[in-house]
Design a protein around this motif. Sequence first.
Motif, PDB file in Angstrom:
ATOM      1  N   VAL A 165       2.381   7.986   7.322  1.00 27.08           N
ATOM      2  CA  VAL A 165       0.979   7.770   7.697  1.00 27.08           C
ATOM      3  C   VAL A 165       0.658   8.717   8.838  1.00 27.08           C
ATOM      4  CG1 VAL A 165      -0.754   6.087   8.423  1.00 27.08           C
ATOM      5  CG2 VAL A 165       1.190   5.348   7.014  1.00 27.08           C
ATOM      6  N   ALA A 166      -0.246   9.649   8.609  1.00 33.51           N
ATOM      7  CA  ALA A 166      -0.641  10.606   9.636  1.00 33.51           C
ATOM      8  C   ALA A 166      -1.675   9.978  10.560  1.00 33.51           C
ATOM      9  CB  ALA A 166      -1.197  11.871   8.986  1.00 33.51           C
ATOM     10  N   PRO A 167      -1.768  10.449  11.806  1.00 30.35           N
ATOM     11  CA  PRO A 167      -2.817   9.937  12.704  1.00 30.35           C
ATOM     12  C   PRO A 167      -4.202  10.210  12.122  1.00 30.35           C
ATOM     13  CG  PRO A 167      -1.159  11.152  13.942  1.00 30.35           C
ATOM     14  CD  PRO A 167      -0.850  11.382  12.496  1.00 30.35           C
ATOM     15  N   GLY A 168      -5.059   9.214  12.173  1.00 28.27           N
ATOM     16  CA  GLY A 168      -6.390   9.344  11.594  1.00 28.27           C
ATOM     17  C   GLY A 168      -6.439   9.019  10.115  1.00 28.27           C
ATOM     18  N   ASN A 169      -5.342   8.536   9.557  1.00 28.21           N
ATOM     19  CA  ASN A 169      -5.305   8.144   8.148  1.00 28.21           C
ATOM     20  C   ASN A 169      -4.833   6.705   8.033  1.00 28.21           C
ATOM     21  OD1 ASN A 169      -6.187  10.588   7.192  1.00 28.21           O
ATOM     22  ND2 ASN A 169      -4.162  11.376   6.717  1.00 28.21           N
ATOM     23  N   ALA A 170      -5.050   6.132   6.888  1.00 22.42           N
ATOM     24  CA  ALA A 170      -4.579   4.783   6.569  1.00 22.42           C
ATOM     25  C   ALA A 170      -4.120   4.775   5.119  1.00 22.42           C
ATOM     26  CB  ALA A 170      -5.676   3.744   6.798  1.00 22.42           C
ATOM     27  N   VAL A 171      -3.172   3.895   4.828  1.00 25.03           N
ATOM     28  CA  VAL A 171      -2.628   3.775   3.480  1.00 25.03           C
ATOM     29  C   VAL A 171      -2.972   2.388   2.956  1.00 25.03           C
ATOM     30  CG1 VAL A 171      -0.543   3.793   2.067  1.00 25.03           C
ATOM     31  CG2 VAL A 171      -0.761   5.385   3.970  1.00 25.03           C
ATOM     32  N   VAL A 172      -3.701   2.345   1.859  1.00 24.03           N
ATOM     33  CA  VAL A 172      -4.095   1.091   1.225  1.00 24.03           C
ATOM     34  C   VAL A 172      -3.054   0.753   0.160  1.00 24.03           C
ATOM     35  CG1 VAL A 172      -5.873  -0.097  -0.098  1.00 24.03           C
ATOM     36  CG2 VAL A 172      -6.511   1.557   1.667  1.00 24.03           C
ATOM     37  N   LEU A 173      -2.510  -0.467   0.215  1.00 23.68           N
ATOM     38  CA  LEU A 173      -1.449  -0.907  -0.685  1.00 23.68           C
ATOM     39  C   LEU A 173      -2.018  -1.831  -1.746  1.00 23.68           C
ATOM     40  CD1 LEU A 173       1.281  -1.707   2.009  1.00 23.68           C
ATOM     41  CD2 LEU A 173       0.903   0.445   0.803  1.00 23.68           C
ATOM     42  N   GLN A 174      -1.564  -1.621  -2.985  1.00 26.50           N
ATOM     43  CA  GLN A 174      -1.943  -2.460  -4.108  1.00 26.50           C
ATOM     44  C   GLN A 174      -0.692  -2.830  -4.904  1.00 26.50           C
ATOM     45  OE1 GLN A 174      -5.299   0.332  -5.540  1.00 26.50           O
ATOM     46  NE2 GLN A 174      -5.878  -1.675  -6.326  1.00 26.50           N
ATOM     47  N   LEU A 175      -0.697  -4.042  -5.431  1.00 27.30           N
ATOM     48  CA  LEU A 175       0.380  -4.510  -6.292  1.00 27.30           C
ATOM     49  C   LEU A 175      -0.221  -4.882  -7.642  1.00 27.30           C
ATOM     50  CD1 LEU A 175       3.355  -5.242  -6.692  1.00 27.30           C
ATOM     51  CD2 LEU A 175       2.816  -7.545  -5.830  1.00 27.30           C
ATOM     52  N   TYR A 176      -0.083  -3.973  -8.602  1.00 31.47           N
ATOM     53  CA  TYR A 176      -0.611  -4.169  -9.954  1.00 31.47           C
ATOM     54  C   TYR A 176      -2.101  -4.503  -9.921  1.00 31.47           C
ATOM     55  CZ  TYR A 176       4.370  -4.433 -10.968  1.00 31.47           C
ATOM     56  OH  TYR A 176       5.706  -4.169 -11.052  1.00 31.47           O
ATOM     57  N   GLY A 177      -2.852  -3.735  -9.129  1.00 28.60           N
ATOM     58  CA  GLY A 177      -4.294  -3.901  -9.044  1.00 28.60           C
ATOM     59  C   GLY A 177      -4.773  -4.877  -7.997  1.00 28.60           C
ATOM     60  N   LYS A 178      -3.907  -5.643  -7.386  1.00 24.86           N
ATOM     61  CA  LYS A 178      -4.301  -6.600  -6.359  1.00 24.86           C
ATOM     62  C   LYS A 178      -4.136  -5.972  -4.990  1.00 24.86           C
ATOM     63  CE  LYS A 178      -3.323 -11.194  -4.505  1.00 24.86           C
ATOM     64  NZ  LYS A 178      -2.454 -12.385  -4.604  1.00 24.86           N
ATOM     65  N   TYR A 179      -5.153  -6.129  -4.149  1.00 28.63           N
ATOM     66  CA  TYR A 179      -5.095  -5.577  -2.802  1.00 28.63           C
ATOM     67  C   TYR A 179      -4.119  -6.372  -1.958  1.00 28.63           C
ATOM     68  CZ  TYR A 179      -6.512  -4.494   1.976  1.00 28.63           C
ATOM     69  OH  TYR A 179      -6.512  -4.146   3.312  1.00 28.63           O
ATOM     70  N   VAL A 180      -3.198  -5.665  -1.301  1.00 30.02           N
ATOM     71  CA  VAL A 180      -2.158  -6.302  -0.485  1.00 30.02           C
ATOM     72  C   VAL A 180      -2.463  -6.162   0.996  1.00 30.02           C
ATOM     73  CG1 VAL A 180       0.290  -6.335   0.085  1.00 30.02           C
ATOM     74  CG2 VAL A 180      -0.436  -5.930  -2.273  1.00 30.02           C
ATOM     75  N   GLY A 181      -2.804  -4.959   1.430  1.00 28.25           N
ATOM     76  CA  GLY A 181      -3.061  -4.723   2.846  1.00 28.25           C
ATOM     77  C   GLY A 181      -3.196  -3.238   3.119  1.00 28.25           C
ATOM     78  N   THR A 182      -3.415  -2.919   4.385  1.00 34.37           N
ATOM     79  CA  THR A 182      -3.595  -1.539   4.818  1.00 34.37           C
ATOM     80  C   THR A 182      -2.653  -1.233   5.960  1.00 34.37           C
ATOM     81  OG1 THR A 182      -5.933  -1.599   4.192  1.00 34.37           O
ATOM     82  CG2 THR A 182      -5.257   0.144   5.695  1.00 34.37           C
ATOM     83  N   VAL A 183      -1.980  -0.095   5.860  1.00 32.24           N
ATOM     84  CA  VAL A 183      -1.069   0.361   6.905  1.00 32.24           C
ATOM     85  C   VAL A 183      -1.812   1.387   7.739  1.00 32.24           C
ATOM     86  CG1 VAL A 183       1.139   1.437   7.417  1.00 32.24           C
ATOM     87  CG2 VAL A 183       0.910  -0.040   5.409  1.00 32.24           C
TER      88      VAL A 183
END
Length: 361
Positions: free
Chosen positions: A131-149
């Motif tokens: 994860v670079a500064p100024g970016n975020a990673v959105v996590l999904q599990l088989y289409g379901k939203y899990v969270g954001t790093v």
Amino acid sequence: MTQNPKQHTPPPNQPPGSQPMPPRQPGPGRRQHPPQSGPQGPPGVPPDQRRRGPARIASAEGERVRESSAGGVSGYFAIVGGVVLLILALLLALFGLIMTVAQTMVGIILIVLGVVVFIAALFLFKGCTSVAPGNAVVLQLYGKYVGTVRLSGLRFVNPFFSKIQVSTRIRNHETSTLKVNDLDGNPIEIGAVVVWQVQDTAQALFEVDDFEEFVAIQAETAVRHIANSYAYDSSNPNRMSLRDNAEEITSKLSNEVAARVAAAGVTVIESRITQLAYAAEIARAMLQRQQATAVVAARQLIVEGAVGMVETAIEQIEGRGIVKLGHLERSDLVSNLMIVLCGDQAAQPTISTTRNQEAKN
């Protein structure tokens, strides 16, 4: 014993000896409903939908997704573990081959175990994300939203998660030069720049189709609405205009753009009008009108000052007793002073001889 044919037999759930309830008669204010022989409903609705009742639409508020934190763990431990597992898998495969050549069953087991360890190492590597500064990673599990790093650096998450990079840096969007009509109906050309930033990554990805295009379209719509709500220029000081009230107009523009893009999880930092002018077809006429207005205002100011100067001059001449002015002399003096003070060209002095001849006679 014979039964009276008029006597009512109590229903099964009514205790014996109790009097039957008389049929309920509708009162004068009670509405009578006709007997229904089948499923009723609005005209044009199929009978199967009448039996099921009206279709219910789920509220959009309950389906909206909001950002939640999914920090994960440090990815360096996963990298070290993956390297160790790779080395172990190679050793197991090597010993398995040696045992297989020696025609022992243990060699096949070691090879299978080495393959399993190799797959586990691949899963560790797959779960690592940077994860670079100024970016975020959105996590999904088989289409379901899990969270954001949002924590920058190397992070380890579930290898089965799908990862989407979203930039949270501050961005600029400059609208194209829009040709719209102001409040007075005059065609003008207007452009603006909007400074915005993604605040909720889940809303940005899942609430709208393309949040960048959404911001662009809504910004242009807000600029058009602001341009239609105010005049380009106004001679009334109590009336706001696009040219004279730039600070208030830009503040209203920022509020309107922020309200329009809030559904996409975007926050507006600032917005400014970068271009404002009359359209080419009326620019010359509007320039002449502005010049005429400026000339009239200047003339009005000059006349007001000239009247004050003439009044002061007459008061000082009569007060000091320089000359005694009659009605005719006073009219000539006022006329000459007004011509000198309000004229565009230099005044030419003239001497009246007719009055001197009349005085001698």
